[in-house]
Design a protein around this motif. Structure first.
Motif, PDB file in Angstrom:
ATOM      1  N   SER A 201       0.822  -1.207   0.000  1.00 38.25           N
ATOM      2  CA  SER A 201       0.000   0.000   0.000  1.00 38.25           C
ATOM      3  C   SER A 201       0.862   1.266   0.000  1.00 38.25           C
ATOM      4  CB  SER A 201      -0.940   0.000   1.204  1.00 38.25           C
ATOM      5  OG  SER A 201      -0.213   0.049   2.403  1.00 38.25           O
ATOM      6  N   LEU A 202       2.088   1.178   0.527  1.00 41.25           N
ATOM      7  CA  LEU A 202       2.959   2.351   0.498  1.00 41.25           C
ATOM      8  C   LEU A 202       3.338   2.710  -0.932  1.00 41.25           C
ATOM      9  CD1 LEU A 202       5.508   2.051   3.429  1.00 41.25           C
ATOM     10  CD2 LEU A 202       3.349   3.258   3.311  1.00 41.25           C
ATOM     11  N   GLU A 204       1.584   1.881  -3.588  1.00 46.74           N
ATOM     12  CA  GLU A 204       0.368   2.365  -4.234  1.00 46.74           C
ATOM     13  C   GLU A 204       0.105   3.813  -3.828  1.00 46.74           C
ATOM     14  OE1 GLU A 204      -2.679  -0.392  -3.178  1.00 46.74           O
ATOM     15  OE2 GLU A 204      -2.150  -1.787  -4.784  1.00 46.74           O
ATOM     16  N   ALA A 205       0.298   4.107  -2.543  1.00 48.45           N
ATOM     17  CA  ALA A 205       0.062   5.467  -2.060  1.00 48.45           C
ATOM     18  C   ALA A 205       0.973   6.446  -2.787  1.00 48.45           C
ATOM     19  CB  ALA A 205       0.295   5.544  -0.559  1.00 48.45           C
ATOM     20  N   SER A 206       2.219   6.055  -2.971  1.00 50.80           N
ATOM     21  CA  SER A 206       3.165   6.934  -3.650  1.00 50.80           C
ATOM     22  C   SER A 206       2.711   7.210  -5.083  1.00 50.80           C
ATOM     23  CB  SER A 206       4.553   6.315  -3.635  1.00 50.80           C
ATOM     24  OG  SER A 206       5.451   7.109  -4.357  1.00 50.80           O
ATOM     25  N   GLY A 207       2.318   6.158  -5.793  1.00 52.29           N
ATOM     26  CA  GLY A 207       1.822   6.323  -7.160  1.00 52.29           C
ATOM     27  C   GLY A 207       0.550   7.159  -7.174  1.00 52.29           C
ATOM     28  N   ASP A 208      -0.294   6.908  -6.191  1.00 53.01           N
ATOM     29  CA  ASP A 208      -1.563   7.624  -6.076  1.00 53.01           C
ATOM     30  C   ASP A 208      -1.321   9.119  -5.902  1.00 53.01           C
ATOM     31  OD1 ASP A 208      -4.551   7.312  -5.576  1.00 53.01           O
ATOM     32  OD2 ASP A 208      -3.935   8.426  -3.799  1.00 53.01           O
ATOM     33  N   LEU A 209      -0.235   9.465  -5.224  1.00 49.14           N
ATOM     34  CA  LEU A 209       0.069  10.874  -4.975  1.00 49.14           C
ATOM     35  C   LEU A 209       0.861  11.489  -6.129  1.00 49.14           C
ATOM     36  CD1 LEU A 209       0.858  10.420  -1.217  1.00 49.14           C
ATOM     37  CD2 LEU A 209      -1.027  11.728  -2.138  1.00 49.14           C
ATOM     38  N   GLY A 210       0.963  10.763  -7.225  1.00 56.07           N
ATOM     39  CA  GLY A 210       1.537  11.342  -8.427  1.00 56.07           C
ATOM     40  C   GLY A 210       2.956  10.924  -8.758  1.00 56.07           C
ATOM     41  N   ALA A 211       3.541  10.044  -7.941  1.00 59.38           N
ATOM     42  CA  ALA A 211       4.933   9.668  -8.183  1.00 59.38           C
ATOM     43  C   ALA A 211       5.023   8.620  -9.280  1.00 59.38           C
ATOM     44  CB  ALA A 211       5.568   9.147  -6.902  1.00 59.38           C
ATOM     45  N   THR A 216       8.913   6.778  -6.958  1.00 53.47           N
ATOM     46  CA  THR A 216       8.533   5.909  -5.846  1.00 53.47           C
ATOM     47  C   THR A 216       9.753   5.140  -5.361  1.00 53.47           C
ATOM     48  OG1 THR A 216       6.302   5.658  -6.693  1.00 53.47           O
ATOM     49  CG2 THR A 216       7.071   3.967  -5.171  1.00 53.47           C
TER      50      THR A 216
END
Lengths: 301, 381
Positions: A201-202, A204-211, A216
């Motif tokens: 999930s970390l 995914e969170a990074s990608g979700d925030l635009g990285a 990432t």
């Protein structure tokens, strides 16, 4: 009877702790730290050159010997080799560890981990000698380089004074190759463990925030895997620092720390100097760990 | 979109319908906070025949769905019903096997997460453990290379909005569950996403904190005017917060509607059973009560419990039974009534004038159950 013992122990957690920790603690104190302490004590004695006897008196003259140019060079050479091996192993281990931790199916993961650790099942000495044969002038590596018509490159590498020699099997370059091979599993396993502990999930969170994936990697994966790399580097660095078999079988006349210790305590009969030399890697490792802590390697522990 | 813009330092009055948590007024300092808008004619997210198979398993099976702009939309369903997979497909962590997903009229079905202007609040919060609260919240801005000064200004703003002021330097491990929750929310909202996705974000919190966060979330959503898509298996949570709810079961949507519609007019037996507690009556028992064999549902709180001497009006359905079990729950009491001739019904009565002594003595008593004919939901055979 058994249940009475259980009840007795249940009511006395301190006794259980003592029973569990006592034996290993005793072993640690007496055998492990005791021998280290004996080493420390010996390093403060000195060898009387005329009689060849060890004088058991406190002195720093043995340590002074370490700082003569020849010994300083040994320390410098060995530290450099350890650093080169560590960096190389980290670079080699990371992609493989990353693949094992994140992409390999459970089945493949088991097989890859077995493959990584298989070399550790056989004697280290045997593997070093196997490498000696591989790297020898008439060995398989030379044959292969011949096949690819790359001899000029090999000859050029071997002609460089600091790392070259008469053949790969008798040169610092060859030692470097063998060191990097021998300690590689000790780097792969901790890095893989560290990567395994990074929840999906970390990422995914990074990608979700635009990285993007490389961002990432740099901002999330690398910092979280760093403690694993440091743990692995402690192995590769300290094992290279103290090793004497590889320099003995593949090296030239230029000593490494382990080799020097080996010869001082053996043929030289100079136990104090050998002990003092051994304290060298200990000091270097302490400095290394302090630097690693400064870099935040243990923050996540 | 014609949204009101608030200038720095202005204090916005509390929305009367959604009082802010902690009874505190929040000073809004950014153009980010907009007038609550309900541009319900615009579609924020649209699913067109979306399927997602995992091997043989049809996790999502032909879902059509439209979430409107500015809406608080919940996806409600038991675990394995496909709601989380739908959310993950909106975020871009998963791609549909077939079908299309639109985000404000743009087909995003094949776009990676980092090219979609949606943000997610994860179930486990997924805060970066090696970064401070401030660094976590600023992550999206740092990636977009927003100037440092603006980054810290906006982080401060989010911290204030989330009641986290002074926590900038802490690591996630030093925060409580509720605080982590708010950091995760701040980290997502700071990017001004078009749609905010929330994956059971309150699941790990205890009941009191959960209820507090529910009203807080709703207040924040009203404030920022962003479309929220909220995944939960907790029907009470969905009913409390949502403008509309989609009820999922076995990878399909059973019903979409407002909380009141879903609760009062469940269209399928599954919805009737999953949302709130329902008595599902079918077959012979249904015939005996209503004279027709069609299955129907009746909410436990709609049933009136009385002694068998009582005679309810003409517009009531009546059935007699014996109280088999009583559970005293403080605010109300739950009775399990075994009907004469088989079957049983759950009845809930508020403890208006009764004490625990009274209700517990009713065990084994014969009772007459009655409810208004309009309160049953016929569920089509």
């Amino acid at each position: 009877m058994l249940s009475r013992i259980s009840t007795y122990l249940f009511l006395r957690p301190r006794l259980v702790l003592l029973l569990l920790l006592g034996p290993p603690l005793l072993y640690m104190l007496v055998v492990y730290l005791g021998s280290l302490f004996a080493l420390l004590v010996n390093s403060f004695f000195y060898l009387e050159e005329f009689t060849g006897l060890i004088v058991r008196e406190f002195t720093l003259r043995t340590y002074a010997l370490i700082f003569n140019p020849a010994n300083r060079e040994i320390f410098f050479r060995t530290t450099l080799m350890a650093a080169a091996v560590t960096v190389t192993d980290a670079l080699l281990a990371f992609p493989l560890a990353y693949y094992i931790a994140r992409f390999a199916s459970p089945r493949l993961k088991t097989w890859l981990l077995i493959a990584v650790t298989i070399p550790l099942w056989s004697s280290y000495l045997v593997r070093v000698y196997a490498w000696k044969l591989i790297l020898a002038k008439e060995g398989i590596l030379s044959w292969f380089i011949n096949l690819l018509h790359l001899n000029p490159i090999l000859d050029w590498l071997l002609s460089i004074p600091a790392i070259g020699g008469s053949s790969l099997s008798l040169s610092p370059l060859g030692m470097f190759i063998v060191f990097a091979y021998i300690w590689l599993p000790y780097m792969i396993i901790p890095v893989q463990t560290a990567l395994e502990r990074v929840p999906n999930s970390l990422l995914e969170a990074s990608g979700d925030l635009g990285a993007k994936p490389y961002q990432t990697f740099r901002n999330v994966i690398l910092p979280l895997a760093f403690p694993g790399v440091v743990a692995g580097s402690i192995f590769t660095f300290s094992l290279t620092l103290g090793d004497f078999i590889v320099p003995l079988s593949l090296g030239n006349s230029k000593f490494f720390i382990g080799q020097a210790v080996y010869s001082y305590q053996g043929t030289g009969g100079n136990i104090p100097l050998a002990a003092a030399m051994t304290m060298g890697p200990v000091v270097i490792m302490v400095i290394y760990l302090l630097v690693a802590r400064k870099l935040g390697a243990f923050d996540a522990l | 979109m014609g949204c009101g813009v608030f200038r720095a330092g202005e204090t916005r009055p509390e929305h009367p319908a959604f009082p802010l948590p902690f009874g505190k007024q929040v000073t809004i300092t950014s153009e980010f906070i907009v007038e609550p808008k309900n541009n319900h004619s615009i579609s924020a997210v649209k699913f067109l025949d979306v399927n997602r198979y995992f091997g043989e398993v049809r996790a999502v099976d032909g879902v059509n769905l439209e979430v409107r702009d500015g809406e608080f939309f919940s996806m409600l369903g038991p675990s394995g019903s496909g709601k989380t997979t739908c959310l993950r497909m909106i975020a871009g962590f998963d791609r549909p096997t077939a079908g299309q997903i639109f985000l404000y009229e743009q087909d995003v079905s094949r776009l990676p997460p980092y090219e979609r202007s949606v943000n997610t609040v994860f179930q486990d919060y997924a805060l970066f453990p090696h970064m401070t609260v401030g660094e976590n919240i600023a992550y999206g801005l740092m990636i977009k290379k927003v100037p440092r000064l603006e980054q810290s200004r906006r982080v401060e703003e989010m911290l204030e909005l989330m009641q986290l002021s002074g926590m900038t330097g802490r690591k996630p491990a030093q925060l409580s569950g509720g605080q982590r929750q708010r950091v995760a929310l701040a980290r997502a909202l700071i990017n001004h996403p078009k749609v905010l996705l929330l994956d059971e974000p309150l699941g790990a919190l205890d009941l009191k904190l959960r209820q507090q966060m529910q009203s807080e979330l709703k207040a924040i959503q009203k404030k920022v005017g962003i479309t929220f898509i909220y995944v939960t298996h907790d029907q009470e949570e969905a009913l409390t917060m949502s403008d509309r709810i989609a009820v999922f079961n076995h990878g399909r949507i059973e019903q979409v509607g407002s909380p009141a519609e879903i609760y009062e007019h469940p269209r399928t037996p599954f919805v009737a059973g999953f949302v709130g507690v329902s008595n599902l009556v079918s077959g012979e028992v249904a015939t005996r009560i209503t004279g027709r064999p069609e299955p129907f549902s009746i909410r436990p709180e709609k049933i009136h419990l009385a002694s068998q001497e009582e005679n309810p009006g003409e517009d009531q359905y009546i059935v007699d039974g014996v109280v088999r079990d009583v559970v005293y729950l403080g605010l109300y009491t739950r009775y399990m009534v075994e009907l004469e001739g088989g079957g049983d019904l759950v009845v809930v009565e508020q403890n208006l004038r009764t004490t625990s002594m009274d209700v517990l003595q009713s065990r084994g008593q014969p009772v007459r159950l009655s409810w208004h004919r309009d309160h049953i939901r016929r569920l089509g055979a």
